[in-house]
Design a protein around this motif. Structure first.
Motif, PDB file in Angstrom:
ATOM      1  N   ASP A  29       2.228   0.093  -0.692  1.00 36.71           N
ATOM      2  CA  ASP A  29       3.037   0.291  -1.185  1.00 36.71           C
ATOM      3  C   ASP A  29       2.293   1.781  -1.408  1.00 36.71           C
ATOM      4  O   ASP A  29       2.301   2.731  -2.267  1.00 36.71           O
ATOM      5  N   HIS A  30       0.373   2.063  -0.915  1.00 37.33           N
ATOM      6  CA  HIS A  30      -0.507   2.903  -1.976  1.00 37.33           C
ATOM      7  C   HIS A  30      -0.781   3.947  -0.239  1.00 37.33           C
ATOM      8  O   HIS A  30      -1.177   3.255   0.665  1.00 37.33           O
ATOM      9  N   ASP A  67       6.212   1.888   3.020  1.00 30.30           N
ATOM     10  CA  ASP A  67       5.287   1.595   2.232  1.00 30.30           C
ATOM     11  C   ASP A  67       6.125   0.282   1.160  1.00 30.30           C
ATOM     12  O   ASP A  67       5.658   0.278   0.377  1.00 30.30           O
ATOM     13  N   SER A  97      -3.036   5.538   0.171  1.00 30.56           N
ATOM     14  CA  SER A  97      -4.233   6.171   0.191  1.00 30.56           C
ATOM     15  C   SER A  97      -4.987   4.568   1.176  1.00 30.56           C
ATOM     16  O   SER A  97      -6.173   4.833   2.101  1.00 30.56           O
TER      17      SER A  97
END
Length: 117
Positions: free
Chosen positions: A10-11, A34, A13
């Motif tokens: 879910d990140h 995500d 980055s």
């Protein structure tokens, strides 16, 4: 070594970092998701050989997603990951059908390959 990979986290980055690392080490990242629901949909559409799957997702527990993925036909290999230590999860990893667990801080193509070969 599997060549096609779906990264589920879910990140954004982390997904970007994992993509760069895995592609540099010879993996072909075919998609990203995500959430658990998005992961299941992407896995059906893309049929990756491997899913790198975060344990903590916003909608569904990563262990549940792993069980669903490994029950698909064809089913991808699953490697779980988290920022937490794998010892926190005990037998949940093996019960999920995943090949193993790699802490995010130790992610490498070499560790993933060791788990799936």
């Amino acid at each position: 070594m599997p060549h096609t990979v779906l990264i589920v986290d879910d990140h954004a980055s982390f997904r970007a970092s994992a993509r760069l690392l895995l592609e540099t080490e010879g993996f072909d990242v075919v998609g990203e998701a995500d959430s658990g629901a998005a992961a299941l949909k992407a896995a059906r559409e893309l049929e990756p050989e491997l899913v790198l799957l975060d344990v903590h997702l916003p909608d569904v527990d990563g262990f549940d997603v792993a069980s669903r993925l490994t029950g698909m036909d064809p089913h991808p290999m699953v490697v779980l990951t988290s920022s937490r230590d794998g010892a926190d999860f005990g037998p949940l990893v093996s019960r999920s059908g995943a090949r193993g667990f790699v802490p995010k801080s130790e992610l490498s193509g070499e560790l993933i390959t060791a788990l799936i070969e």
